[in-house]
Every structure is written in C-alpha cells, then in structure tokens.
Design a protein around this motif. Structure first.
Motif, PDB file in Angstrom:
ATOM      1  N   ASP A 183       6.005   2.153 -15.759  1.00 26.23           N
ATOM      2  CA  ASP A 183       7.182   1.910 -15.160  1.00 26.23           C
ATOM      3  C   ASP A 183       7.766   0.332 -15.209  1.00 26.23           C
ATOM      4  O   ASP A 183       8.814   0.158 -16.025  1.00 26.23           O
ATOM      5  CB  ASP A 183       7.399   2.496 -14.015  1.00 26.23           C
ATOM      6  CG  ASP A 183       8.850   2.635 -13.187  1.00 26.23           C
ATOM      7  OD1 ASP A 183       9.708   2.472 -14.066  1.00 26.23           O
ATOM      8  OD2 ASP A 183       9.025   3.013 -12.110  1.00 26.23           O
ATOM      9  N   ARG A 218       7.975   9.843 -10.325  1.00 29.30           N
ATOM     10  CA  ARG A 218       9.109   9.386  -9.174  1.00 29.30           C
ATOM     11  C   ARG A 218       9.369  10.364  -8.489  1.00 29.30           C
ATOM     12  O   ARG A 218      10.333  10.348  -7.220  1.00 29.30           O
ATOM     13  CB  ARG A 218      10.131   8.765 -10.083  1.00 29.30           C
ATOM     14  CG  ARG A 218      10.075   7.448 -10.788  1.00 29.30           C
ATOM     15  CD  ARG A 218      11.239   6.851 -11.430  1.00 29.30           C
ATOM     16  NE  ARG A 218      11.068   5.535 -11.930  1.00 29.30           N
ATOM     17  CZ  ARG A 218      12.320   4.717 -12.395  1.00 29.30           C
ATOM     18  NH1 ARG A 218      13.200   5.233 -12.247  1.00 29.30           N
ATOM     19  NH2 ARG A 218      11.730   3.624 -12.735  1.00 29.30           N
ATOM     20  N   TRP A 263       6.198   7.818  -3.320  1.00 28.51           N
ATOM     21  CA  TRP A 263       6.896   6.613  -4.247  1.00 28.51           C
ATOM     22  C   TRP A 263       8.327   6.300  -3.545  1.00 28.51           C
ATOM     23  O   TRP A 263       8.684   4.956  -3.754  1.00 28.51           O
ATOM     24  CB  TRP A 263       7.029   7.260  -5.766  1.00 28.51           C
ATOM     25  CG  TRP A 263       7.755   6.383  -6.500  1.00 28.51           C
ATOM     26  CD1 TRP A 263       7.089   5.427  -7.535  1.00 28.51           C
ATOM     27  CD2 TRP A 263       9.152   6.180  -6.914  1.00 28.51           C
ATOM     28  NE1 TRP A 263       8.006   4.838  -8.244  1.00 28.51           N
ATOM     29  CE2 TRP A 263       9.258   5.210  -7.898  1.00 28.51           C
ATOM     30  CE3 TRP A 263      10.315   6.934  -6.371  1.00 28.51           C
ATOM     31  CZ2 TRP A 263      10.432   4.916  -8.280  1.00 28.51           C
ATOM     32  CZ3 TRP A 263      11.289   6.319  -7.055  1.00 28.51           C
ATOM     33  CH2 TRP A 263      11.484   5.235  -7.886  1.00 28.51           C
ATOM     34  N   ARG A 275       9.310   2.632  -2.269  1.00 29.86           N
ATOM     35  CA  ARG A 275      10.161   1.648  -2.839  1.00 29.86           C
ATOM     36  C   ARG A 275      11.238   1.221  -1.917  1.00 29.86           C
ATOM     37  O   ARG A 275      11.867   0.288  -1.915  1.00 29.86           O
ATOM     38  CB  ARG A 275      10.962   2.723  -4.056  1.00 29.86           C
ATOM     39  CG  ARG A 275      12.056   2.148  -4.636  1.00 29.86           C
ATOM     40  CD  ARG A 275      12.870   3.002  -5.708  1.00 29.86           C
ATOM     41  NE  ARG A 275      13.821   2.345  -6.271  1.00 29.86           N
ATOM     42  CZ  ARG A 275      13.766   1.766  -7.404  1.00 29.86           C
ATOM     43  NH1 ARG A 275      12.643   1.497  -8.168  1.00 29.86           N
ATOM     44  NH2 ARG A 275      14.880   1.303  -7.748  1.00 29.86           N
TER      45      ARG A 275
END
Length: 202
Positions: free
Chosen positions: A159, A181, A186, A190
């Motif tokens: 990524d 994702r 994840w 983030r």
C-alpha cells in the motif's frame, strides 16, 4: 504492560494496525523526528520507531514486531498454523528484506549492472516485483486463505509503495490492498494515526 514508541508518519502505522488487530492495550509514546527520548534510546540505541517494550522485553524492526505480537497475543489467531508457516515467514521477510531494498534502491536512483545482480538480495527490481505479485495472487492472503500477521506487514508495505509511486499499481496488488482495507482494525488504526497527525499540525 506494552509501550509503543511511534510516529504517525512512519512504519509505526503498520504496528498500530497490528496492535488494533490483536487488541493489545498500550501506552503510546509519540516521537518526533530527530528527537528520540532517553527512554527510546535506552530501548533502541538507534532511536528508531516503531519500537515496543512488552513486559520488559524490547522488540524493534516492524516485521519482527508484527510476528512477535501475533505470538504474544494468540487469541487473535494471527500467528501461522502449521500449514501456513512456510509462506507466512517467507513472504513477510521477503517483503522486509529484498522488496524493501529494491524499493529504496529504485527510489534513490541506485542502479546495478547486470553482472552485479547476484550480489544483491533482490536480483533486479522487475523480477522481485513479479515474485511479490505471485505471492499475493496465489490466495486471498499471503499465507493462504486466512488473514495473518504477515498480511499486516506485506499489505501495508505494498500500500505504501503504491501510494508514493514506488511500486507499479498492478491489478493483483490493488485487489489485495482493497481486501485488507476492509478490516475494521485497519480503519481504527488509520483513524488514530491520522488524528495524531492532525493534532501535531494545529
């Protein structure tokens, strides 16, 4: 007790995701570039992030931290099963070693004459990328049909390299990253790191 030294604009983002996957509570110590604290230097004399201290034991190097956390928190079931072990270690450390070297050499403009390729772990960039594509194409995940800690490291690396134009955006890579994702951990990781970045910019 787990202490996590990181910077939200570093490979610490990979470990943040791994921590969210295993559900490990931790004390986060955000380190600014070029300003490693005495505590971080005592744990890791290079002053590198990410570094963790878990029950007094220091672990550095992102792939090693991911593998360690998978074993330290077995209830998350992210360590390899017997039939996954070979691919798990192979592709995690292929990405941490030859692929990272290939990406960094390419980014820095380092070129090798063909007669010197055997001296370098990745041989040449094109061949290394082809091998990586094969790894993420064989199954839904790099160790087989099941998500493991190897995917945290390999997927994050792919990524990152694609986002910064270091790795060709091949369809197999894009499909693999899109699949990762979708994981709630994840997204949580983030959100945490993006919030830290936003706070530092105020």
């Amino acid at each position: 007790m787990l202490t996590f030294f990181t910077n939200p604009m570093s490979r610490g983002r990979i470990v943040r995701w791994m921590l969210e996957e295993v559900g490990a509570p931790c004390e986060t110590v955000v380190t600014q570039w070029g300003a490693a604290s005495a505590d971080l230097l005592a744990a890791n004399p290079l002053g590198k992030v990410p570094t963790i201290i878990h029950d007094g034991a220091v672990v550095s190097e992102t792939a090693a931290i991911c593998a360690y956390l998978a074993e330290a928190f077995p209830d998350a079931e992210l360590a390899p099963r017997a039939e996954e072990r070979a691919a798990y270690y192979r592709w995690m450390f292929f990405t941490a070693g030859p692929i990272e070297s290939a990406m960094m050499d390419s980014h820095l403009g380092v070129t090798l004459p063909p007669e010197k390729e055997a001296m370098i772990g990745y041989g040449n960039l094109a061949r290394a990328v082809d091998v990586l594509e094969g790894a993420v194409s064989a199954h839904d995940y790099v160790a087989g049909p099941r998500f493991t800690a190897a995917d945290v490291y390999v997927g994050s690396s792919i990524d990152f390299y694609m986002q910064f134009g270091m790795l060709e955006k091949r369809e197999a890579f894009a499909r693999y990253v899109d699949r990762l994702r979708e994981r709630p951990a994840w997204a949580r990781a983030r959100e945490i790191d993006d919030a830290l970045i936003a706070a530092a910019q105020r």
